[in-house]
Design an enzyme around this catalytic site. Structure first.
Site, PDB file in Angstrom:
ATOM      1  N   ASP A 102       3.967  -5.550   3.279  1.00  0.00           N
ATOM      2  CA  ASP A 102       3.751  -4.104   3.297  1.00  0.00           C
ATOM      3  C   ASP A 102       3.978  -3.623   4.732  1.00  0.00           C
ATOM      4  O   ASP A 102       3.134  -3.847   5.605  1.00  0.00           O
ATOM      5  CB  ASP A 102       2.321  -3.761   2.849  1.00  0.00           C
ATOM      6  CG  ASP A 102       2.051  -4.093   1.382  1.00  0.00           C
ATOM      7  OD1 ASP A 102       2.789  -4.916   0.813  1.00  0.00           O
ATOM      8  OD2 ASP A 102       1.081  -3.553   0.825  1.00  0.00           O
ATOM      9  N   LYS A 153       2.599   2.294  -5.037  1.00  0.00           N
ATOM     10  CA  LYS A 153       1.284   1.729  -4.729  1.00  0.00           C
ATOM     11  C   LYS A 153       0.399   2.753  -4.033  1.00  0.00           C
ATOM     12  O   LYS A 153       0.623   3.067  -2.868  1.00  0.00           O
ATOM     13  CB  LYS A 153       1.434   0.482  -3.844  1.00  0.00           C
ATOM     14  CG  LYS A 153       0.098  -0.158  -3.434  1.00  0.00           C
ATOM     15  CD  LYS A 153       0.324  -1.432  -2.629  1.00  0.00           C
ATOM     16  CE  LYS A 153      -0.966  -1.985  -2.050  1.00  0.00           C
ATOM     17  NZ  LYS A 153      -0.746  -3.237  -1.279  1.00  0.00           N
ATOM     18  N   LYS A 186       4.434   3.020  -0.826  1.00  0.00           N
ATOM     19  CA  LYS A 186       2.969   2.934  -0.799  1.00  0.00           C
ATOM     20  C   LYS A 186       2.423   4.104  -0.002  1.00  0.00           C
ATOM     21  O   LYS A 186       2.988   4.477   1.030  1.00  0.00           O
ATOM     22  CB  LYS A 186       2.576   1.591  -0.173  1.00  0.00           C
ATOM     23  CG  LYS A 186       1.094   1.370   0.077  1.00  0.00           C
ATOM     24  CD  LYS A 186       0.871  -0.030   0.661  1.00  0.00           C
ATOM     25  CE  LYS A 186      -0.554  -0.239   1.132  1.00  0.00           C
ATOM     26  NZ  LYS A 186      -0.749  -1.580   1.741  1.00  0.00           N
TER      27      LYS A 186
END
EC number: 4.1.2.4
Length: 265
Positions: free
Chosen positions: A108, A207, A173
């Site tokens: 990430d 996400k 995300k």
């Protein structure tokens, strides 16, 4: 809707949400022991979480713990360019390569959102593309954190999402969980619509992270995904929750006692 029906529906959402969690600890005081405890929590009485998310240096410890407890299929995610989202491509790449060397299944990376806010729409593409190339070579999933709570404006959230997707992100995300405003339904709506409008729903996931703390919270995000992308899209390949305290609420909703952390991210 009767209370009984509502309860049954919430249970359904809770089961889905648990299987989509990236159970997270990203604290300055993390230790091997805390990460091992997180691995134990990821093997919950209601089923496994999709992944855990930890700092890179703890990956070997987590890998061993997951294997020893019989859940090697739980994926290990980690973070790079975190949480600051600086615009130094070389450093972001070096951190991403180091995370891969530690054995991460998923990375990430934080998008250089401040640069975008200052008008630079090129560096984000370069950073994500460079990190994606490293991840793709190792069969590692790349999630891109755009920090919606700092971007604030809808057009910037959409622009960052679009840049990340076009540069090769496997997921977009919302947040690091380290700023005052994290995942919101409003930012989720913009990001999922961007995935839909670019026609990349087969290959790009979403996400929400930070601030999703209860089964009811999780249900709202899943309802939104179902409405925008169709039921069945929000599986572990296309949807994750970045959270820590959410697990305790999900287990309580599903009728299990929980020793999971009920505070924090």
């Amino acid at each position: 809707m009767t209370d009984l029906t509502a309860c049954a529906h919430l249970n359904d959402y809770a089961k889905r949400a648990l299987s989509l969690m990236d159970l997270t600890t990203l604290n300055d005081d993390d230790t091997d022991e805390k990460v091992i405890a997180l691995c134990h929590q990821a093997k919950s009485p209601a089923g496994n979480t999709a992944a855990i998310c930890i700092y890179p240096r703890f990956i070997p410890v987590a890998r061993k713990a997951l294997r020893e407890q019989g859940t090697p299929e739980i994926r290990i995610a980690t973070v790079t360019n975190f949480p600051h989202g600086n615009d130094d491509v070389a450093i972001a790449l070096a951190e991403t390569r180091a995370a891969i060397a530690y054995g991460a299944d998923e990375v990430d990376v934080v998008f250089p959102y401040r640069a975008l806010m200052a008008g630079n729409d090129k560096i984000g593409f370069e950073l994500v593309k460079t990190c994606k190339e490293a991840c793709a070579a190792a069969n590692v999933l790349l999630k891109v954190i755009i920090e919606t709570g700092e971007l604030k404006q809808a057009h910037l959230i959409r622009q960052a999402s679009e840049i990340a997707i076009k540069a090769g992100a496997d997921f977009i995300k919302t947040s690091t969980g380290k700023v005052p405003v994290n995942a919101t339904l409003e930012s989720a709506d913009i990001m999922i619509r961007t995935i839909r409008e670019l026609g990349v729903g087969e290959t790009v996931g979403f996400k929400p992270a930070g601030g999703v703390r209860t089964a009811e919270d999780a249900a709202q995000f899943l309802q939104l995904a179902d409405q925008l992308m169709g039921e069945g899209w929000a599986d572990a390949r296309h949807f994750r929750f970045g959270a820590s305290s959410l697990l305790a609420s999900l287990l309580t909703t599903l009728g299990h006692q929980s020793n999971a952390n009920s505070s924090g991210y």
